[in-house]
Scaffold this active site. Structure first.
Site, PDB file in Angstrom:
ATOM      1  N   GLU A   1     -12.676 -58.637 -38.126  1.00  0.00           N
ATOM      2  CA  GLU A   1     -13.980 -59.201 -38.478  1.00  0.00           C
ATOM      3  C   GLU A   1     -14.985 -58.972 -37.347  1.00  0.00           C
ATOM      4  O   GLU A   1     -16.164 -58.697 -37.588  1.00  0.00           O
ATOM      5  CB  GLU A   1     -13.846 -60.693 -38.792  1.00  0.00           C
ATOM      6  CG  GLU A   1     -13.065 -60.951 -40.074  1.00  0.00           C
ATOM      7  CD  GLU A   1     -13.184 -62.385 -40.559  1.00  0.00           C
ATOM      8  OE1 GLU A   1     -13.997 -63.150 -39.984  1.00  0.00           O
ATOM      9  OE2 GLU A   1     -12.482 -62.741 -41.516  1.00  0.00           O
ATOM     10  N   GLU A   2     -14.512 -59.088 -36.111  1.00  0.00           N
ATOM     11  CA  GLU A   2     -15.400 -58.856 -34.966  1.00  0.00           C
ATOM     12  C   GLU A   2     -15.960 -57.439 -34.980  1.00  0.00           C
ATOM     13  O   GLU A   2     -17.157 -57.219 -34.753  1.00  0.00           O
ATOM     14  CB  GLU A   2     -14.634 -59.102 -33.669  1.00  0.00           C
ATOM     15  CG  GLU A   2     -15.448 -58.813 -32.413  1.00  0.00           C
ATOM     16  CD  GLU A   2     -14.698 -59.125 -31.130  1.00  0.00           C
ATOM     17  OE1 GLU A   2     -15.219 -58.794 -30.045  1.00  0.00           O
ATOM     18  OE2 GLU A   2     -13.589 -59.699 -31.207  1.00  0.00           O
ATOM     19  N   ARG A   3     -15.116 -56.461 -35.267  1.00  0.00           N
ATOM     20  CA  ARG A   3     -15.552 -55.062 -35.245  1.00  0.00           C
ATOM     21  C   ARG A   3     -16.503 -54.760 -36.397  1.00  0.00           C
ATOM     22  O   ARG A   3     -17.502 -54.052 -36.211  1.00  0.00           O
ATOM     23  CB  ARG A   3     -14.321 -54.152 -35.273  1.00  0.00           C
ATOM     24  CG  ARG A   3     -13.559 -54.182 -33.955  1.00  0.00           C
ATOM     25  CD  ARG A   3     -12.155 -53.619 -34.046  1.00  0.00           C
ATOM     26  NE  ARG A   3     -11.472 -53.768 -32.747  1.00  0.00           N
ATOM     27  CZ  ARG A   3     -10.173 -53.645 -32.553  1.00  0.00           C
ATOM     28  NH1 ARG A   3      -9.370 -53.387 -33.583  1.00  0.00           N
ATOM     29  NH2 ARG A   3      -9.663 -53.801 -31.344  1.00  0.00           N
TER      30      ARG A   3
END
Length: 427
Positions: A284-286
């Site tokens: 999700e961060e990427r």
């Protein structure tokens, strides 16, 4: 209390990780431009509800954030508690979080819409800190934390009452997460934490940290745990605020832990599953990071067009040189290619698919494109591009992090090669 904008309907309770994000609304897969100007009905992923969310967020950005960005950049820190309180009150810190914990209960595509809109903030540091709060420090807690833990840490984080940070990287372990040295040793009803973390976004202002630490002596992929760590406990010290090349409005800290005792009930999920949880959290961060850099790249291209159209050299606008307008056309094309890859990954992700390969590809390409685009556009600005008076120079500094943070380009390449079955096996 859950918040909904007009036309937005909460999608229900949170599902299991294996089944993707809760209650996904089926994206309208129609042909057409991805830009807002193309019309809401023509978007590949977004509906009218996505646009309503973005429009409301843009009002906050224009009124509460952008007028102060230059000041925050000079000071090297923005008032996270104040900004997060404003965003939390409006519901933007829990878009895809469960309604029972104060979120909107929407699917992850709404997070991506928010991330894109946050790209209209006139710096990279403030959006990055917001992303840590929403998509880096809290996904694992949301999915695997106990109800008690979520009520203690997730609820105030969504409300913007507290600032969260993510404690993974260390001086000798950045992208190589398995090599972290910080320990969390079980003693009675507590974990005793020793070690240190490096490059911690919001570390100087954070109220709690999602900490990854070694909780046993087992194999490096099975001996780690995620723990909610209050930052006011005895034994926690902020060694220094790091002076960075870019992302200057976001404070970044080096933090040490010396015999810090934290209740064992602050463990997220199962002991020993921390590495797996963090790898899932990285996806999700990427994806969020890719979405967030799209608007800055578009804005810099447009600003470069405007500047080179009026700036003359040898009695003609700089823009009229074929090498300039052709290169800008190529860069605009590449931005749309990154956007298409992102939307494909998100559409698959909200249906429960593993998008590790696509997320890695998108982050790799976005990071390299942001560097190339800001460098090319800065060149077309000439001497003005070398000043701090224009946004292209800020993007040049800020965007460099995208190829380093959340897994360096070389790590993304290794992940892609693993899925292609071309990565040599370790002997």
């Amino acid at each position: 209390m859950a918040r909904c904008w007009p036309g937005l309907v909460a999608r229900g309770a949170w599902g299991k990780w294996s089944s993707g994000l809760a209650g996904p609304a089926r994206p309208q897969l129609r042909a057409g431009s991805s830009s807002r100007a193309a019309g809401e009905g023509a978007h590949l992923l977004y509906s009218r509800e996505h646009y309503a969310l973005r429009a409301s967020l843009r009002k906050i950005i224009d009124k509460e954030i952008n007028p102060f960005v230059d000041k925050w950049e000079e000071e090297g820190q923005f008032p996270a508690h104040k900004v997060f309180k404003t965003l939390g009150k409006a519901g933007f810190l829990g878009v895809n979080k469960p309604t029972e914990y104060g979120g909107m209960g929407l699917d992850f595509s709404y997070n991506i819409a928010v991330a894109e809109e946050l790209g209209n903030i006139h710096c990279g540091g403030v959006p990055m800190a917001i992303g840590v709060q929403t998509d880096m420090a809290t996904p694992a807690l949301t999915r695997f934390g106990s109800d008690e833990l979520k009520r203690q840490f997730l609820v105030p984080t969504i409300a913007g009452e507290v600032v969260a940070c993510l404690g993974v990287s260390e001086p000798g372990a950045g992208s190589d997460v398995a090599s972290i040295k910080t320990t969390a040793v079980r003693k009675g009803d507590d974990y005793v934490i020793n070690g240190g973390k490096m490059w911690i976004t919001s570390g100087c202002q954070a109220d709690w940290m999602c900490l990854l630490a070694n909780s046993s002596e087992g194999p490096p992929h099975q001996n780690k745990s995620l723990i909610c760590l209050p930052m006011n406990l005895p034994g926690i010290s902020i060694a220094k605020k790091i002076d960075k090349m870019g992302m200057r409005s976001s404070d970044t800290a080096q933090i040490f832990f010396e015999d810090v005792r934290v209740p064992s009930k602050y463990l997220i999920g199962e002991e020993g599953m921390g590495f797996t949880y963090q790898m899932l959290q990285f996806q999700e961060e990427r994806l969020w990071a890719v979405a967030n850099v799209l608007a800055p790249m578009e804005n810099v291209i447009q600003q470069t067009i405007d500047y080179t159209r009026q700036r003359k050299i040898y009695n003609q606008p700089v823009l009229h040189n074929q090498t300039v307008h052709f290169r800008l056309a190529e860069l605009a094309t590449e931005v749309e290619l990154v956007r298409s890859l992102l939307y494909q990954a998100v559409a698959l992700y909200i249906r429960g698919n593993d998008v590790t390969k696509f997320a890695s590809m998108a982050k790799l390409k976005a990071g390299r494109l942001a560097r190339d685009l800001s460098d090319n556009c800065l060149q077309f600005w000439g001497g003005m591009g070398f000043t701090n008076e224009v946004l292209v120079s800020r993007l040049y500094r800020d965007s460099r992090l995208l190829s380093i943070g959340a897994g360096a380009d070389e790590v993304m390449l290794s992940i892609i090669c693993k899925y292609m079955e071309t990565l040599p096996q370790k002997k």
